[in-house]
Design an enzyme around this catalytic site. Structure first.
Site, PDB file in Angstrom:
ATOM      1  N   GLU A  98      -5.880 -67.543  56.307  1.00  0.00           N
ATOM      2  CA  GLU A  98      -6.485 -68.629  57.102  1.00  0.00           C
ATOM      3  C   GLU A  98      -7.988 -68.739  56.886  1.00  0.00           C
ATOM      4  OE1 GLU A  98      -5.232 -68.390  61.178  1.00  0.00           O
ATOM      5  OE2 GLU A  98      -3.110 -68.590  60.667  1.00  0.00           O
ATOM      6  N   GLU A 156       3.190 -66.844  57.897  1.00  0.00           N
ATOM      7  CA  GLU A 156       3.021 -66.577  59.330  1.00  0.00           C
ATOM      8  C   GLU A 156       3.688 -67.698  60.104  1.00  0.00           C
ATOM      9  OE1 GLU A 156      -0.825 -65.066  60.404  1.00  0.00           O
ATOM     10  OE2 GLU A 156      -0.765 -66.063  62.365  1.00  0.00           O
TER      11      GLU A 156
END
Length: 806
Positions: A441, A516
């Protein structure tokens, strides 16, 4: 010999182990350096309270400690004796403060706002026999959080910025033989590195490595990779040998492979190397194993490869590594294959802390946690978001768990680039590691051209060091291609599953994995939202706006063969990142299990669809005094064909179980017996929840019956209470007290309550913990190397005690 006082038992063990494994002539020693440390807090803002660090001129001359705690003559008798791994943050109090970083780290009083708790000093003394003066000595730390500086005998060795990567220091030139040597480590945890609990201190193992001047390099001195060809396996063993001596050395290198029983299966020929002064040489040998036993999730068989370096008949170095023979194939249309068999990634993301001990886990806890995940049906583990401790990978190798091995940052600069390289070099022999992750991220750069360039650099380096694997990057974007996604071999989706189909349609040649997913939030044993105590219902029903339920993401993944599967956030609750609440909540609710490893309701959803076991689970419990006649939501998770629910013998209806789903009833509460009767392929399965009486007796359940007398081994003791009929009381909150006698010590306690501000660690013998919804946990560790029975007693006011012997 090294340190007659400190290491005699370690060397005796190594001697007998060496004879048993055939490398008795090797001078290499890998000595446990965890014992005998002294610790004291410093101060990040006041040099006078930081033992004059910052005002003492320690940089003007080598060996001048400037009147600081670095000085060999410093009096540390008032410091605390500690054993590594050590996390000083886990014992700090919780304080409410309006700060996102402190909130994210679980409200422990560590970080820049708390300078009095954010610097720690460690000191250790040891001796080395003059007879060993011709050897090389390297001090190895597997992980220090964070920004560590290391000295020996007043001389600065170096430092490590990140808290997640190991560091090594050659101390040969600085040693005093037949005299006291003093190591000093200053640890500065003022600056956070992540946005979750990270601990503080030397929270992983420390080692002293003793070798000849000619030795295999570390990390990366041995690289074993395999290829199966028909009914045989071709094993390539590459090695790098370095010469630290003062003259050139001709040597030979040989390799051989043994099975796990020690039987030699294949041997290579001697390969000559001519090593210049301060120079290295590389060798590569290819050996063949007929009819190999393949490493798999159900049978994680591990072979051993040994590389020996010799000068004539003298063995200069010998190193043995474990490896598995397996084939990983990633297909853009059909997903992941292990040894030719399709495997859907049933994965979990995990941080590295555990209840009671913070980030300083005994090795046994790594195996315990992986065992719990395997029992649930998980087959893959993502090391979120940093290089893991080596023992975690050992557990995954041994128990059969695939690993997505992740670096801390997407950064190709000198420091973080080197950390990624060291990660690959250190972990590339682990059979469990099936893919690398170069970042998570990275919202500031992941969609940019320079993020793409950084990724390209890291990918090229990874392929150079380990061409046997590929890589992904955990990107929180949907159908977006520019930036990192342009160059990453496997597209990683963090959430954003609405963009999944569109992305695959636009880029059909790029394999896809859910790096995720999920992020269901729930509190074990709580079934009604409680904003005062910051609790979330223990159903698969509540999730943040960016996420999904377990059922939503798994239904999507299971229906798409081109999607490899995914990693649910998270396997366990972890300290910090309290969501969706803040204070008094001090840890996450994301876990499929709580911080102790106690199962939540969603655990049984995954277990139903990730295993072939007969699963039938009812939620909630059936102790609802005062709610008679009121509706209670009842969830049933099962992989049976249908379920009929009964309350006190009366049928509440039968329902068919949808594939990858669950069942619900709304039931008017009446005390008594709630029973589910299911049929799976004609077989009857039952589950019961009963209204219990009050707590009567404490029950202690150890995770194993014995402790190794090695000063390191641990055992998990789970505590509950039962009523007079022997039924576990699921809503009990009794305060329990713990006493241990014998060769063991309590190192931490917990109960999985995300809003509990009770201490995890006690300095004396008055250990205690309140049950949370019927359960709490004690972690015992071996306290010495003498064989002696251990007695553990748990008591509570008005309760019959529990007593066990180990």
């Amino acid at each position: 010999m090294v340190s007659k006082v400190s290491f005699s038992s370690s060397l005796l063990f190594l001697f007998f182990f060496a004879i048993a494994t055939g490398w008795a002539q090797s001078p290499r020693q890998h000595i446990d350096f965890d014992e005998g440390w002294k610790f004291h807090l410093g101060h990040a803002a006041d040099p006078h309270r930081d033992f004059n660090y910052g005002i003492g001129n320690i940089l003007s001359k080598t060996g001048d400690a400037g009147g600081t705690a670095i000085d060999m003559k410093f009096d540390d008798r008032g410091w605390a004796a500690v054993q590594l791994p050590h996390d000083w943050a886990v014992g700090l109090p919780f304080i409410q403060v309006d700060n996102d970083d402190v909130d994210g780290h679980g409200y422990h009083t560590v970080g820049a706002l708390y300078p009095e708790n954010s610097v720690g000093w460690y000191r250790k003394t040891f001796t080395v026999d003059r007879a060993d003066s011709g050897k090389r000595f390297v001090l190895q730390f597997d992980g220090i959080y964070r920004d560590s500086k290391v000295w020996i005998n007043n001389c600065y060795l170096g430092g490590q910025f990140s808290g997640y990567c190991g560091s090594s220091y050659d101390i040969t030139d600085f040693l005093r033989f037949n005299a006291k040597n003093t190591i000093v480590v200053r640890v500065d945890a003022t600056q956070f590195e992540g946005w979750f609990y990270e601990g503080a201190g030397i929270y992983r193992h420390a080692w002293l490595n003793v070798t000849d001047d000619v030795h295999l390099t570390d990390p990366g001195g041995i690289y074993v990779h395999t290829q199966t060809q028909g009914d045989q396996a071709v094993v390539t063993i590459e090695s790098i040998v370095h010469n630290d001596g003062l003259q050139a050395r001709p040597v030979t290198v040989t390799s051989f492979i043994t099975d796990r029983a020690g039987h030699r299966l294949a041997s290579g020929n001697e390969q000559p190397l001519s090593l210049p002064i301060d120079g290295s040489g590389k060798t590569s040998q290819t050996l063949t194993i007929p009819h190999p036993e393949l490493w798999s999730l159900k049978d994680p068989y591990l072979y051993r490869a040994t590389v020996r370096v010799q000068a004539g008949n003298k063995i200069l170095d010998s190193v043995t590594v474990r490896f598995g023979i397996r084939t990983i194939t990633i297909d853009k249309d059909k997903g992941l294959f292990l040894n030719g068999e399709a495997v859907k990634v049933q994965g979990v993301c995990c941080h590295q802390d555990h209840a009671g001990v913070g980030a300083a886990l005994p090795d046994y806890l790594q195996f315990y946690r992986i065992g719990l995940l395997k029992e649930m049906g998980a087959n893959a583990y993502r090391t979120s978001h940093n290089p893991p401790t080596p023992e975690l990978l050992d557990a995954c190798d041994s128990l059969g768990m695939l690993v997505l091995d992740e670096t801390r940052l997407l950064n190709s600069g000198a420091e973080y680039g080197a950390e990624f390289e060291n990660l690959v070099l250190r972990d590339r022999n682990h059979a469990s590691v099936f893919m690398w992750s170069i970042g998570n991220e990275e919202y500031a750069i992941q969609a940019t051209n320079w993020g793409k360039r950084i990724a390209q650099h890291q990918l090229l380096r990874q392929q150079e060091l380990d061409p046997s694997r590929t890589a992904t990057c955990a990107v929180n974007m949907g159908n977006h291609y520019s930036g990192v996604n342009e160059v990453i071999p496997v597209r990683g989706f963090n959430y954003n599953l609405s963009g999944l189909d569109g992305y695959h349609k636009d880029h059909p040649d790029q394999p896809v994995i859910g790096t995720e997913v999920a992020s269901t939030v729930s509190t074990r044993g709580i079934y009604i939202k409680d904003t005062v105590n910051a609790y979330v219902p223990d159903y698969d029903s509540v999730y943040p706006p960016w996420a999904s339920t377990a059922e939503q993401w798994w239904t999507i993944a299971a229906a798409r063969p081109w999607m490899m599967g995914g990693f649910a956030w998270t396997g366990f609750d972890y300290r910090g990142e309290p969501t969706p609440f803040r204070w008094p909540d001090i840890n996450s609710h994301f876990g499929i299990m709580d911080m102790c490893g106690f199962a939540k309701t969603v655990y049984y959803y995954y277990q139903s669809w990730w295993t072939d076991k007969d699963i039938l689970h009812i939620a909630p419990h059936w102790n609802w005094k005062g709610k008679e006649g009121q509706p209670v939501a009842v969830w049933v998770n099962t992989n049976a064909d249908n379920v009929e629910l009964f309350l006190n013998g009366k049928s509440l209806g039968r329902k068919d179980m949808p594939k990858n789903g669950h069942l619900e009833w709304m039931v008017s509460y009446a005390p008594g017996k709630l029973e589910a009767v299911a049929y799976k392929k004609g077989r009857k399965i039952t589950a019961v929840e009963e209204t219990t009486g009050p707590a009567y007796q404490v029950v202690a359940s150890p995770s194993k019956p014995a402790l190794l007398a090695d000063g390191q081994d641990a055992v998990v003791i789970n505590l509950s209470v039962v009523d007079k009929k022997g039924r576990m009381v699921p809503d009990a909150g009794n305060l329990l007290h713990f006493v241990v006698d014998g060769n063991a010590r309590i190192i931490g306690v917990g109960n999985g309550d995300p809003s509990s501000h009770e201490a995890d660690v006690y300095t004396g013998k008055d250990w205690q913990r309140r049950l949370f919804n019927g359960q709490c946990q004690v972690i015992l560790q071996s306290a010495g190397k003498e064989t002696k029975e251990v007695h553990f007693i748990a008591t509570g006011d008005g309760l019959q005690q529990a007593q066990i012997s180990l």
